[in-house]
Design an enzyme around this catalytic site. Structure first.
Site, short mmCIF file in Angstrom:
data_model
loop_
_atom_site.label_atom_id
_atom_site.label_comp_id
_atom_site.label_asym_id
_atom_site.label_seq_id
_atom_site.Cartn_x
_atom_site.Cartn_y
_atom_site.Cartn_z
N GLU A 45 0.85 -1.18 0.00
CA GLU A 45 0.00 0.00 0.00
C GLU A 45 0.89 1.23 0.00
OE1 GLU A 45 -2.81 0.30 3.27
OE2 GLU A 45 -3.82 1.96 2.26
N CYS A 235 -6.60 0.74 2.81
CA CYS A 235 -7.63 1.79 2.81
C CYS A 235 -7.50 2.72 1.62
CB CYS A 235 -7.52 2.61 4.10
SG CYS A 235 -7.97 1.68 5.56
N ASN A 366 -11.79 -3.51 -0.02
CA ASN A 366 -10.66 -3.79 0.86
C ASN A 366 -11.16 -4.31 2.20
OD1 ASN A 366 -8.14 -3.72 2.28
ND2 ASN A 366 -8.70 -1.72 3.06
N GLU A 367 -11.35 -3.43 3.12
CA GLU A 367 -11.68 -3.83 4.49
C GLU A 367 -13.09 -3.35 4.78
OE1 GLU A 367 -9.67 -1.84 7.88
OE2 GLU A 367 -8.60 -3.73 8.07
#
Ligand code: AHR
Length: 655
Positions: A45, A235, A366-367
């Site tokens: 990331e 994120c 993603n999350e």
């Protein structure tokens, strides 16, 4: 990277009188689950200056003058003669440039501070480039690399500029190493120049690619032999708002056509502000795929699923507008795998890669968590599974390894027959030790697990005081033995985050730390490296009788050892991984049951330290790093000693 130390046969002393010697019995003739060749991989990331200011080797910050403050990172030599303009720009997405008009005195020009300085290696070549347009007269451009103390380390001059935008190049070779150099450009008159995309790269990038990646950082990744690379986050995929989500299509093509946006980590943590953190996308999707190919890693792109970060705005794309997001996924599959004759395959070919990238994995969100995620995932899956059954989809179980969000997601995704569920866990080392058996009881017929983000936190999640201690590394190693033993359920795993710039991080701990010129792997890095390089092909059943093992002893006595075993089919080696987190050297008996001959030598890769708090550093980068030892044995039953605070990988041929 691995140091070799030949030792005489280890002499094993007896176990302390009050405790039985632990025995590790491996059933070499009862191979179990096959281990995914892509089991141990990387999570990347652009956090902590991971891409811009890190892996992406550009040394000029705000080269395009597109930061909201167009002169951020730049200091005019004198305010007169330096002007940000937007008329007749280089292109529509790169609409700002600087006009420098030559003065008689003082000189006109600008200085770029780089990403916390510009790191230069003395004697190495650096490539300067800029898009330049003559704006009157016939000025000369002087380009200088200047040390932190103001000494000119290298200089060159450019002239004869045309009246239209054109890219110019020059090479500089500083004679001295400097961690905090600057780039100074000056226009000498008469006349003026328009400048944009003012850039400086080391000549020696990874594979020597112009405008490429920092070689020393990629070498750290290559040494791990990673099975996959998950990109671009994190994120960052989600953005604070959907307007600044990661849109892979804007990351293709010539660097000057990639639209810059704010980095989501710019203002995430008040205690670690990074107001100069933007995404140039110089490292874009093409480069990620190319890096995967270089590393021999499966590409695992993660796409936005119509949800902004749920820790921030949680903004949702309405369901009736989700089609464009799903189309992005279809287009990405075509970009990665389609023939060069297709619309998106031709974009890939135009960037220099006519052959497909053979992508097999794709993350949807993603999350994310909650019903909003499930209904969005379901829509993606319906289309993608029908059009591309060959692609395994990765879905999200939320930010924690066990809470209501996690349970809700798992139940729903199980009903939806999801392929692979991404679990995340940032927790205390104790959590990792306590959960070594987490996957022993998972449903063997449900979705598979991708432990897509995990790292032991020495203090607390997001605490700036977290450190990459040996204790954290051993806790992760212990947990990884549990993942490996359950390789039929856990198909992939990656530590997160990958990189941290020592002067520009937002999040700690990180697997690899760098500054402008140096890099070192943490103890956690070496744990990942050892697992990945000793992956094996099939799991072997392992019984660990350590007198303290879970289930075998009273609950108040924690296990002394954590272990797993696999078989390397090509070399016929049993690979045994053992973690001894205690302060005691622990003699252990190894029994390779079901094989007639073993040895004659055991190779032991040992990661150890003197205390659980030990760490690596720029000054002492391999304080905690694997050392290879040899031990002679006489057959399938032998004894060895597991050092205190250690992770050991034993490799022994067995027939
Ligand atoms: O790894 C840092 C962050 O932790 C990731 O961006 C996110 O997915 C998680 O919350």
């Amino acid at each position: 990277m691995l140091m070799t130390l030949a030792l005489a046969a280890t002499v094993v002393s007896g176990a302390p009188p009050h405790e039985p010697m632990p025995t590790l019995r491996v059933q070499t003739d009862r191979p179990g689950a096959r281990i995914n060749a892509a089991m141990w991989g990387l999570f990347f990331e652009d956090i902590n200056f991971g891409a811009d200011g890190g892996l992406y080797a550009e040394l000029v910050k705000n080269r395009s003058f597109e930061f909201p403050n167009p002169l951020m990172g730049w200091t005019p030599l004198h305010p007169a003669g330096v002007e940000i303009r937007q008329d007749a720009p280089l292109n529509d997405v790169n609409s700002h440039y600087v006009r420098v008009t030559a003065n008689e005195r003082p000189a006109s020009g600008l200085v770029n501070e780089g990403f916390r300085g510009i790191g230069l290696h003395g004697g190495k070549a650096y490539e300067f480039s800029a898009w330049i347009r003559a704006a009157g007269g016939s000025p000369v451009l002087t380009v200088e690399l200047v040390s932190g103390e103001g000494r000119v380390l290298a200089a060159t001059r450019l002239k004869n500029f045309s009246p239209g935008w054109k890219q110019y190049f020059a090479r500089l070779r500083p004679q001295q190493t400097d961690f905090k150099a600057q780039l100074r450009i000056q226009v000498q008159g008469p006349g003026a120049l328009d400048l944009d995309m003012v850039s400086l790269f080391p000549r020696d990038t990874w594979k020597g690619r112009r405008g490429g990646l920092r070689a020393d950082l990629v070498e750290m990744l290559a040494a791990m032999k990673p099975g996959f690379l998950r990109f671009p986050g994190g994120c960052i995929v989600e953005g604070r708002y959907l307007t600044n989500r990661y849109d892979w299509k804007t990351t293709l093509g010539a660097p000057e056509t990639r639209k810059l946006i704010i980095n989501r980590w710019n203002n995430e943590f008040r205690h670690r502000p990074a107001p100069d953190y933007y995404q140039s996308f110089g490292l874009g999707f093409f480069e990620y795929f190319q890096l995967c190919e270089d590393l021999g890693a499966e590409p695992m792109p993660i796409l936005n699923c119509g949800m902004a970060c749920q820790f921030n705005s949680g903004e949702l794309a309405p369901l009736e507008e989700l089609d464009s997001y799903i189309q992005d996924a279809l287009d990405l599959i075509e970009f990665a795998n389609g023939p060069a004759s297709t619309r998106w395959g031709s974009r890939r070919a135009a960037m220099g890669h006519p052959a497909p990238f053979c992508m097999k994995l794709l993350g949807i969100g993603n999350e994310q968590w909650g019903p909003q995620y499930i209904e969005r995932y379901a829509r993606f899956a319906r289309v993608l599974k029908q059009r591309h059954p060959e692609i395994q989809l990765i879905s999200s179980a939320g930010p924690a390894p066990a809470d209501d969000r996690f349970t809700f997601a798992w139940n729903k995704l199980r009903e939806l027959k999801a392929d692979i569920i991404d679990e995340h866990c940032y927790a205390a080392p104790k959590w990792f030790f306590d959960n070594v058996h987490r996957y022993d009881h998972y449903d063997r017929h449900g979705p598979k697990v991708f432990m897509g983000e995990y790292a032991a936190q020495s203090v607390a999640i997001a605490s700036p005081d977290n450190r990459n201690t040996l204790e954290c590394a051993l806790a992760e190693a212990a947990y990884m033995t549990g993942m490996e033993r359950n390789a039929d359920v856990v198909r992939m795993a990656s530590y997160a985050p990958l990189f941290g710039h020592a002067e520009a991080w937002q999040w700690t701990p990180n697997l690899i730390w760098c500054d402008n010129l140096r890099v070192y792997g943490t103890p956690n890095y070496y744990v990942q490296l050892l697992f990945s390089r000793n992956r094996g092909d099939v799991v072997l059943p392992l019984d660990l009788f350590d007198g303290n093992a879970t289930g075998a002893t009273p609950a108040d006595r924690p296990p002394r050892l954590f272990a797993s075993a696999v078989l390397d089919e090509r070399s016929h080696e049993v690979i045994l991984k053992v973690v001894n987190p205690s302060d005691q050297a622990t003699p252990a008996r190894i029994l390779l049951a079901g094989c007639a001959k073993a040895g004659p030598v055991v190779h032991a890769h040992v990661l150890r330290g003197r205390s659980l708090n030990e760490q690596n550093s720029f000054e002492d980068p391999i304080r905690i790093a694997p050392v290879t030892q040899r031990q002679r044995i006489n057959g399938p039953a032998f004894e060895t000693t597991l050092p205190p605070y250690s992770f050991t990988v034993l490799r022994v041929r067995a027939r």
